[in-house]
Scaffold this motif. Sequence first.
Motif, PDB file in Angstrom:
ATOM      1  N   ARG A 127      -5.488   0.383  -7.230  1.00 39.34           N
ATOM      2  CA  ARG A 127      -5.228  -0.122  -5.888  1.00 39.34           C
ATOM      3  C   ARG A 127      -5.641  -1.580  -5.690  1.00 39.34           C
ATOM      4  O   ARG A 127      -5.433  -2.146  -4.624  1.00 39.34           O
ATOM      5  CB  ARG A 127      -5.908   0.788  -4.863  1.00 39.34           C
ATOM      6  CG  ARG A 127      -5.135   2.079  -4.631  1.00 39.34           C
ATOM      7  CD  ARG A 127      -5.890   3.056  -3.764  1.00 39.34           C
ATOM      8  NE  ARG A 127      -6.979   3.708  -4.494  1.00 39.34           N
ATOM      9  CZ  ARG A 127      -7.794   4.594  -3.963  1.00 39.34           C
ATOM     10  NH1 ARG A 127      -7.649   4.933  -2.692  1.00 39.34           N
ATOM     11  NH2 ARG A 127      -8.743   5.158  -4.686  1.00 39.34           N
ATOM     12  N   ASP A 154       4.083   2.053  -3.267  1.00 33.63           N
ATOM     13  CA  ASP A 154       3.850   3.295  -3.990  1.00 33.63           C
ATOM     14  C   ASP A 154       4.715   4.377  -3.371  1.00 33.63           C
ATOM     15  O   ASP A 154       5.017   4.335  -2.174  1.00 33.63           O
ATOM     16  CB  ASP A 154       2.377   3.715  -3.922  1.00 33.63           C
ATOM     17  CG  ASP A 154       1.525   3.002  -4.955  1.00 33.63           C
ATOM     18  OD1 ASP A 154       1.753   3.224  -6.155  1.00 33.63           O
ATOM     19  OD2 ASP A 154       0.647   2.207  -4.568  1.00 33.63           O
ATOM     20  N   LYS A 156       5.290   8.819  -3.313  1.00 35.18           N
ATOM     21  CA  LYS A 156       4.354   9.939  -3.265  1.00 35.18           C
ATOM     22  C   LYS A 156       4.527  11.002  -4.343  1.00 35.18           C
ATOM     23  O   LYS A 156       3.621  11.806  -4.566  1.00 35.18           O
ATOM     24  CB  LYS A 156       4.444  10.617  -1.893  1.00 35.18           C
ATOM     25  CG  LYS A 156       5.797  11.240  -1.602  1.00 35.18           C
ATOM     26  CD  LYS A 156       5.904  11.751  -0.166  1.00 35.18           C
ATOM     27  CE  LYS A 156       5.104  13.002   0.055  1.00 35.18           C
ATOM     28  NZ  LYS A 156       5.375  13.575   1.395  1.00 35.18           N
ATOM     29  N   VAL A 165      -4.546  12.204  -6.519  1.00 33.48           N
ATOM     30  CA  VAL A 165      -3.426  11.862  -5.641  1.00 33.48           C
ATOM     31  C   VAL A 165      -3.266  12.903  -4.532  1.00 33.48           C
ATOM     32  O   VAL A 165      -2.997  12.557  -3.373  1.00 33.48           O
ATOM     33  CB  VAL A 165      -2.130  11.714  -6.461  1.00 33.48           C
ATOM     34  CG1 VAL A 165      -0.923  11.506  -5.549  1.00 33.48           C
ATOM     35  CG2 VAL A 165      -2.266  10.548  -7.440  1.00 33.48           C
ATOM     36  N   PRO A 170      -0.643  10.623  -0.310  1.00 36.16           N
ATOM     37  CA  PRO A 170       0.069   9.354  -0.110  1.00 36.16           C
ATOM     38  C   PRO A 170       1.403   9.538   0.583  1.00 36.16           C
ATOM     39  O   PRO A 170       2.008  10.613   0.553  1.00 36.16           O
ATOM     40  CB  PRO A 170       0.269   8.853  -1.545  1.00 36.16           C
ATOM     41  CG  PRO A 170       0.280  10.096  -2.377  1.00 36.16           C
ATOM     42  CD  PRO A 170      -0.705  11.020  -1.721  1.00 36.16           C
ATOM     43  N   ARG A 245      -3.820   6.315   2.552  1.00 28.46           N
ATOM     44  CA  ARG A 245      -2.550   6.967   2.236  1.00 28.46           C
ATOM     45  C   ARG A 245      -1.476   5.968   1.808  1.00 28.46           C
ATOM     46  O   ARG A 245      -0.474   6.349   1.199  1.00 28.46           O
ATOM     47  CB  ARG A 245      -2.049   7.780   3.426  1.00 28.46           C
ATOM     48  CG  ARG A 245      -3.002   8.874   3.894  1.00 28.46           C
ATOM     49  CD  ARG A 245      -2.368   9.736   4.965  1.00 28.46           C
ATOM     50  NE  ARG A 245      -1.297  10.536   4.420  1.00 28.46           N
ATOM     51  CZ  ARG A 245      -0.446  11.241   5.172  1.00 28.46           C
ATOM     52  NH1 ARG A 245      -0.544  11.222   6.504  1.00 28.46           N
ATOM     53  NH2 ARG A 245       0.505  11.969   4.604  1.00 28.46           N
ATOM     54  N   LEU A 247      -1.950   3.394  -0.269  1.00 31.33           N
ATOM     55  CA  LEU A 247      -2.202   2.964  -1.639  1.00 31.33           C
ATOM     56  C   LEU A 247      -2.031   1.447  -1.776  1.00 31.33           C
ATOM     57  O   LEU A 247      -2.725   0.693  -1.129  1.00 31.33           O
ATOM     58  CB  LEU A 247      -1.321   3.755  -2.604  1.00 31.33           C
ATOM     59  CG  LEU A 247      -1.454   5.286  -2.532  1.00 31.33           C
ATOM     60  CD1 LEU A 247      -0.629   5.940  -3.639  1.00 31.33           C
ATOM     61  CD2 LEU A 247      -2.881   5.750  -2.586  1.00 31.33           C
TER      62      LEU A 247
END
Length: 291
Positions: A127, A154, A156, A165, A170, A245, A247
């Motif tokens: 990140r 990003d 999900k 994850v 995300p 969330r 990222l």
Amino acid sequence: MTLRIAPGSLICREFGGLEAADPNWLKEVDYWEDYNSRFFRANGKTYQSADSNVQTWLTADDRAPYAAMTRELLDDLSSRMDLSDIDLVLMAHWLPDIHLGTSVTNFALYHLGVKDGFGFAISDRGRTAPLFAMHCAARYLRSGRRKALVLSMDQKHLLYRSPVVDALEPVNSAAAMVLERDIQSGMQYSGYRRLMLTDQDDLATAVTNLCVEMGQAPENVCLIAAPDLLTRAAHAGPVVAQSTRLLCAAPFAALHDAQTQGGSGAYLVLSQERNAVSAIMLSADEMRLAA
């Protein structure tokens, strides 16, 4: 020479489905299960059926390939400013694209009609990748080029289950900005730092030192970081929390929110990957934000 975020170029969005799933893809389940097995083996792990996320990956109704998110952002940005003279496209991400192997930066250059631009992706810094991407763009522009497009995103869905994850939950998200040399307005880029912290290191002291090193009183700097970093930093000035969330889009989405709220002369943006903390400092100017 100054580097600034071009006024109106900082945009951040979340995305639902940008690509419909094809039922015929289910014929390829065995292929992707074998891919997972070989991928795990290459990383010294044993793949088991409980690790699989192939069915969801193939059938999800909210698939958002990176090229599709990039197209949406670029069409938005192109309606606001000229992007035909972009010299560099950098893309930062943590999770893999749902389209494995696609060159998103090449897609961006082609979509914009840029013939002499350079593009590459940064994906091995977790990140902290978007902050390093901004640092790379700044160094490139200081060599004589004028304008860089920085993308961070990003999506999900993974082919395999990841507890890390899953805990982050995300969303499909992306951010974009244009970093430009020698323009007269916009938020000024003041530098990048990467700190290697140990368990004994004091993040609060590190943040204070970063502010002073970059010529800012800590109480006048808005700190933008994930909630856990904000707690550890115990910052004397205003703070804005990044959404975990989002990222890699999180730092720039939070910067957008901080600018919308106003009231700070400078911004220190932090992201952490393991024991490495990356930071960029920006000083506020008359920056007009995209809606």
